[in-house]
Design a protein around this motif. Structure first.
Motif, mmCIF file in Angstrom:
data_model
loop_
_atom_site.group_PDB
_atom_site.id
_atom_site.type_symbol
_atom_site.label_atom_id
_atom_site.label_comp_id
_atom_site.label_asym_id
_atom_site.label_seq_id
_atom_site.Cartn_x
_atom_site.Cartn_y
_atom_site.Cartn_z
ATOM 1 N N THR A 149 50.845 78.492 53.974
ATOM 2 C CA THR A 149 50.794 77.452 52.958
ATOM 3 C C THR A 149 49.755 76.415 53.360
ATOM 4 O O THR A 149 49.765 75.941 54.496
ATOM 5 C CB THR A 149 52.149 76.736 52.832
ATOM 6 O OG1 THR A 149 53.135 77.655 52.392
ATOM 7 C CG2 THR A 149 52.063 75.594 51.824
ATOM 8 N N LEU A 150 48.877 76.080 52.443
ATOM 9 C CA LEU A 150 47.885 75.031 52.695
ATOM 10 C C LEU A 150 47.507 74.426 51.352
ATOM 11 O O LEU A 150 46.776 75.023 50.569
ATOM 12 C CB LEU A 150 46.642 75.610 53.385
ATOM 13 C CG LEU A 150 45.513 74.594 53.661
ATOM 14 C CD1 LEU A 150 46.014 73.446 54.539
ATOM 15 C CD2 LEU A 150 44.314 75.293 54.300
ATOM 16 N N ASN A 151 48.029 73.243 51.083
ATOM 17 C CA ASN A 151 47.825 72.606 49.783
ATOM 18 C C ASN A 151 47.544 71.116 49.932
ATOM 19 O O ASN A 151 47.927 70.493 50.921
ATOM 20 C CB ASN A 151 49.064 72.785 48.903
ATOM 21 C CG ASN A 151 49.426 74.238 48.721
ATOM 22 O OD1 ASN A 151 48.620 75.025 48.279
ATOM 23 N ND2 ASN A 151 50.646 74.596 49.085
ATOM 24 N N LEU A 152 46.893 70.575 48.922
ATOM 25 C CA LEU A 152 46.582 69.143 48.904
ATOM 26 C C LEU A 152 47.004 68.553 47.570
ATOM 27 O O LEU A 152 46.792 69.162 46.516
ATOM 28 C CB LEU A 152 45.091 68.911 49.135
ATOM 29 C CG LEU A 152 44.601 67.448 49.073
ATOM 30 C CD1 LEU A 152 43.468 67.222 50.062
ATOM 31 C CD2 LEU A 152 44.127 67.060 47.659
ATOM 32 N N VAL A 153 47.594 67.389 47.630
ATOM 33 C CA VAL A 153 47.962 66.657 46.415
ATOM 34 C C VAL A 153 47.368 65.253 46.497
ATOM 35 O O VAL A 153 47.578 64.539 47.476
ATOM 36 C CB VAL A 153 49.489 66.553 46.258
ATOM 37 C CG1 VAL A 153 49.822 65.672 45.058
ATOM 38 C CG2 VAL A 153 50.104 67.926 46.081
ATOM 39 N N GLN A 154 46.625 64.897 45.482
ATOM 40 C CA GLN A 154 46.073 63.552 45.385
ATOM 41 C C GLN A 154 46.756 62.853 44.218
ATOM 42 O O GLN A 154 46.768 63.357 43.091
ATOM 43 C CB GLN A 154 44.572 63.596 45.155
ATOM 44 C CG GLN A 154 43.915 62.223 45.058
ATOM 45 C CD GLN A 154 44.029 61.416 46.345
ATOM 46 O OE1 GLN A 154 43.718 61.918 47.426
ATOM 47 N NE2 GLN A 154 44.485 60.166 46.242
ATOM 48 N N MET A 155 47.329 61.699 44.486
ATOM 49 C CA MET A 155 48.069 60.961 43.465
ATOM 50 C C MET A 155 47.425 59.597 43.227
ATOM 51 O O MET A 155 47.053 58.898 44.175
ATOM 52 C CB MET A 155 49.521 60.775 43.922
ATOM 53 C CG MET A 155 50.370 59.923 42.996
ATOM 54 S SD MET A 155 52.022 59.584 43.698
ATOM 55 C CE MET A 155 52.753 61.209 43.579
ATOM 56 N N TYR A 156 47.293 59.247 41.955
ATOM 57 C CA TYR A 156 46.795 57.926 41.595
ATOM 58 C C TYR A 156 47.734 57.342 40.545
ATOM 59 O O TYR A 156 48.024 57.982 39.529
ATOM 60 C CB TYR A 156 45.372 58.001 41.032
ATOM 61 C CG TYR A 156 44.852 56.660 40.542
ATOM 62 C CD1 TYR A 156 44.271 55.765 41.440
ATOM 63 C CD2 TYR A 156 44.957 56.294 39.207
ATOM 64 C CE1 TYR A 156 43.808 54.523 41.011
ATOM 65 C CE2 TYR A 156 44.496 55.057 38.763
ATOM 66 C CZ TYR A 156 43.926 54.173 39.671
ATOM 67 O OH TYR A 156 43.479 52.948 39.249
ATOM 68 N N LEU A 157 48.225 56.123 40.778
ATOM 69 C CA LEU A 157 49.164 55.459 39.878
ATOM 70 C C LEU A 157 48.647 54.050 39.581
ATOM 71 O O LEU A 157 48.107 53.382 40.466
ATOM 72 C CB LEU A 157 50.546 55.359 40.529
ATOM 73 C CG LEU A 157 51.141 56.649 41.105
ATOM 74 C CD1 LEU A 157 52.364 56.327 41.951
ATOM 75 C CD2 LEU A 157 51.487 57.610 39.996
ATOM 76 N N ALA A 158 48.848 53.586 38.354
ATOM 77 C CA ALA A 158 48.389 52.236 37.995
ATOM 78 C C ALA A 158 49.316 51.621 36.951
ATOM 79 O O ALA A 158 49.934 52.331 36.162
ATOM 80 C CB ALA A 158 46.958 52.290 37.452
ATOM 81 N N ASN A 159 49.424 50.293 36.980
ATOM 82 C CA ASN A 159 50.242 49.563 36.000
ATOM 83 C C ASN A 159 49.388 48.511 35.307
ATOM 84 O O ASN A 159 49.489 47.319 35.580
ATOM 85 C CB ASN A 159 51.466 48.919 36.662
ATOM 86 C CG ASN A 159 51.093 47.820 37.649
ATOM 87 O OD1 ASN A 159 50.091 47.931 38.356
ATOM 88 N ND2 ASN A 159 51.898 46.756 37.699
ATOM 89 N N PRO A 160 48.513 48.924 34.400
ATOM 90 C CA PRO A 160 47.621 47.964 33.744
ATOM 91 C C PRO A 160 48.327 46.847 32.997
ATOM 92 O O PRO A 160 47.804 45.742 32.892
ATOM 93 C CB PRO A 160 46.805 48.851 32.788
ATOM 94 C CG PRO A 160 47.604 50.098 32.617
ATOM 95 C CD PRO A 160 48.295 50.305 33.932
ATOM 96 N N SER A 161 49.552 47.118 32.478
ATOM 97 C CA SER A 161 50.183 46.068 31.682
ATOM 98 C C SER A 161 51.702 46.012 31.800
ATOM 99 O O SER A 161 52.353 45.359 30.986
ATOM 100 C CB SER A 161 49.829 46.267 30.197
ATOM 101 O OG SER A 161 50.303 47.516 29.716
#
Length: 536
Positions: A149-161
Motif C-alpha cells: 500500500t502506498l497512497n497520498l491524500v491532500q486535503m484543503y478546507l476553507a470557511n469563507p463565510s
C-alpha cells in the motif's frame, strides 16, 4: 489498497479509509488527524485542547505534558481576531477540543458501498492488467504473499463565510505506507492475513481551523500533533469457507462498524460515534478485536470491543498501554449489503448499537454517571438505472438514495450531542464516458441536548457576549462529487451551506457564529496502483 476496501489507509474498509481499487473501493480513510512536526502539544493555532471534549473535567494529559486548560491557553499563539479561549468553569477546567477529525471515506460506486476486503463473503474483484514501471515487482511480491500500500491524500478546507473566524483555511497531507501479508502463501496458515499500515503527516497548515469554524457540521478539520501514526497492525483469521471472520490487534473500530453510505464518507460521519461512542478518529488505533459471521453472502452480524483513549491526539499508536484513564467500547451490528454482481438494484443497510464505559459529565450541571450508549442506522439503495437494470453491468448510470441517523440514549452525555443525520441522492456515472465519477446532494443536521444548549448559553455570557440565540439544531445542504482524473488519481470537492451554526466546537465565543459556506477538496493519489504494485 485493497480492491474492496473503502479506505485511504488502504486495506480494509475503514474507517481505515483508503480508496480501494480506486473505483472499486473507496477513498480515503484518513479523516482524522494530521500531524504537525512539533512535539509540544501547545504549539497549535488558537487554544487547542489536549483531550477530546468527552473527557470533561480534570484530565491527566500524556507525558511529558500535564497542562491545565488555562496553562495551555496561555502557552498557545493566538490567531488574529476574537480570541478563542478554553472554556472555564468553577472547578476543573473543561477542555474544549479543536480535534474534530472525521472519517474520510469516499464511496464512488454503489457496487463497492462500504465493502471491505475484510470479512467479505463474496469473492474479490477480478485482477486487472497491471500498469506501471514496477508491475513486475508488484507481481513478484503478490506471488510471495505481500500486497503493498502506498497512497497520498491532500486535503484543503476553507470557511469563507461560516463560523466564528471566517476567511481561514487548513491544508493537510497524508501518506499511507503498508500492506497485507497473506500468511497462507507466506507460512502456510490458511485464511490468515496480517494487516499493517503506517501513516505519515509531513505537512499541515493551520490545525486550529476547526476551532475557528467551531460548529458541528462544517467543522471537519483534523488536529494532530504527531507526524507519524501506526494506523493498523492486526491478525485477521477466516474460517468455515470465510463465513467466520475475526480480527484482533491495534486497529480502529470505524474500519468495521458504521460504514459511511454517502458519496464522500466524511460528509456523513457522525461525531456522536467518534466522541460519545469513543470510536476514535480513523488514524488513531487502540487494542481491540471483532468477530463477524456471514449468515448469507448479503447478511452478516458482527460484534467487537476496543479500548478508547480520550487523549488520542497525543498518541502514535505504538504505545503498549495508555497514559491516561481510558474506557471500553462495545459495538454490535447487523448488515445487509448487495452489489451489482448479484443484485441489479444494490443496497446497503446497517443497524448498530454502541456502549462506552467512560464516566460522563453533564456539561451543564457537572453531574457524573457511568457509561453512555446509542444507536446508528445507515442505508443506501439504488432506485433508478438508465439501462433499466441490465444484468452484468458493474458501473451503470444510476441514482441512489441514502440516509443516516445516529442518536444518543444519554441526554446527559459529556459531549452534549443528541442526534446527527443526513439524507440525500447520489448520481453514479452521470456521463457514460466517465463511469467512475459521481455527484451528490445531501441535507444534514445535528441536534444538541438541552443541557448542552444551556451550557453554550452560559459560556456565551461568561465570555462577555450578550446572549446565545442559536437553536439546538444546526442544518446544512451539501453538494459534493468524486471525479476520477486518471486510473490512480481521484478528486473529491464539496461545498456546504449551513444554518443555525452553533458554537459546540468552541463554546467560549462571545459573539454569534455566522451562517454561510464552507468548501473543501481532497485529492487522492494511489501510487501503488500507478506504479503497478497492486492490480486492483
Amino acid at each position: 489498497m485493497s480492491s474492496k476496501g473503502c479506505e485511504f489507509f488502504q486495506r480494509r474498509q475503514p474507517a481505515s479509509l483508503p480508496l480501494s481499487a480506486i473505483f472499486s473501493a473507496a477513498m480515503l480513510a484518513s479523516g482524522a488527524a494530521m500531524a504537525q512536526p512539533v512535539p509540544d502539544a501547545s504549539a497549535v493555532t488558537g487554544s487547542a485542547s489536549l483531550v477530546d471534549r468527552a473527557t470533561a473535567g480534570s484530565v491527566a494529559l500524556p507525558d511529558p505534558q500535564s497542562v491545565s486548560g488555562s496553562e495551555l491557553h496561555a502557552a498557545s499563539p493566538q490567531p488574529e481576531g476574537p480570541a478563542l479561549t478554553v472554556a472555564q468553569e468553577s472547578g476543573p477546567a473543561k477542555l474544549v477540543s479543536t480535534d474534530r477529525p472525521a472519517v474520510q471515506q469516499g464511496i464512488p460506486s454503489t457496487d463497492q458501498l462500504g465493502v471491505s476486503h475484510i470479512g467479505d463473503a463474496a469473492a474479490e474483484a477480478a485482477e486487472s492488467t497491471r500498469h506501471g514501471p514496477l508491475s513486475s515487482v508488484g507481481q513478484m511480491l503478490n506471488n510471495w504473499g505481500f500486497t503493498p500500500t502506498l497512497n497520498l491524500v491532500q486535503m484543503y478546507l476553507a470557511n469563507p463565510s461560516v463560523g466564528q473566524q471566517t476567511g481561514n483555511h487548513e491544508a493537510l497531507t497524508f501518506i499511507a505506507v503498508g500492506g497485507d501479508f497473506d500468511m497462507q502463501k507466506i507460512a502456510g496458515f490458511p485464511g490468515a492475513t496480517i494487516h499493517f499500515q503506517q501513516l505519515f503527516v509531513p505537512s499541515t497548515v493551520n490545525l486550529g481551523w476547526g476551532q475557528q469554524v467551531g460548529d458541528v457540521l462544517a467543522n471537519v478539520g483534523p488536529y494532530v500533533p504527531k507526524v507519524s501514526h501506526l494506523a493498523l497492525f492486526t491478525w485477521e483469521q477466516k474460517a468455515f469457507h470465510d463465513k467466520l471472520d475475526f480480527e484482533f490487534g491495534k486497529t480502529n473500530s470505524g474500519l468495521y462498524f458504521a460504514a459511511p453510505v454517502c458519496n464522500q464518507g466524511f460528509g456523513c460521519q457522525s461525531l456522536i460515534l467518534q466522541h460519545n461512542a469513543g470510536m476514535n478518529p480513523p488514524i488513531y488505533v487502540n487494542w481491540g478485536g471483532r468477530v463477524r459471521y456471514n449468515l448469507t453472502p448479503a447478511l452478516s452480524v458482527q460484534a467487537g470491543m476496543w479500548r478508547s483513549n480520550p487523549a488520542f491526539p497525543f498518541t502514535n499508536g505504538w504505545e503498549w498501554t495508555d497514559s491516561v484513564p481510558d474506557s471500553n467500547v462495545y459495538l454490535a451490528n447487523v448488515v445487509y449489503r448487495t452489489t451489482y454482481q448479484t443484485d441489479p438494484w444494490p443496497k446497503s443497510y446497517e443497524l448498530m448499537f454502541y456502549y462506552n464505559t467512560s464516566t460522563q459529565t453533564d456539561p451543564f450541571t457537572l453531574g457524573t454517571h457511568k457509561g453512555t450508549s446509542g444507536i446508528y442506522f445507515g442505508g443506501r439503495q439504488v432506485v433508478y438505472r438508465a439501462d433499466g437494470g441490465k444484468a452484468g453491468v458493474s458501473d451503470p448510470t444510476a441514482v441512489s438514495l441514502f440516509a443516516t441517523a445516529t442518536g444518543s440514549f444519554d441526554s446527559h452525555s459529556s459531549t452534549g450531542l443528541e442526534m446527527t443525520g443526513s439524507a440525500g441522492v447520489i448520481v453514479e456515472a452521470p456521463l457514460r464516458s466517465r463511469p467512475h465519477d459521481s455527484i451528490s446532494l445531501s441535507f444534514n443536521w445535528a441536534t444538541l441536548t438541552p443541557h448542552e444548549q444551556a451550557f453554550l448559553q452560559n459560556q456565551n455570557i461568561e465570555a462577555g457576549g450578550t446572549g446565545y440565540t442559536v437553536g439546538r439544531t444546526q442544518y446544512g445542504v451539501k453538494l459534493d462529487a468524486n471525479i476520477a482524473l486518471t486510473r490512480s488519481i481521484l478528486l473529491s470537492p464539496y461545498v456546504m451551506r449551513t444554518w443555525n451554526t452553533n458554537t459546540w466546537g468552541n463554546p467560549s465565543y462571545a459573539g454569534t457564529p455566522k451562517n454561510g459556506v464552507t468548501v473543501g477538496v481532497l485529492a487522492i493519489v494511489f501510487f501503488d496502483r500507478m506504479l503497478g504494485l497492486t492490480d486492483h
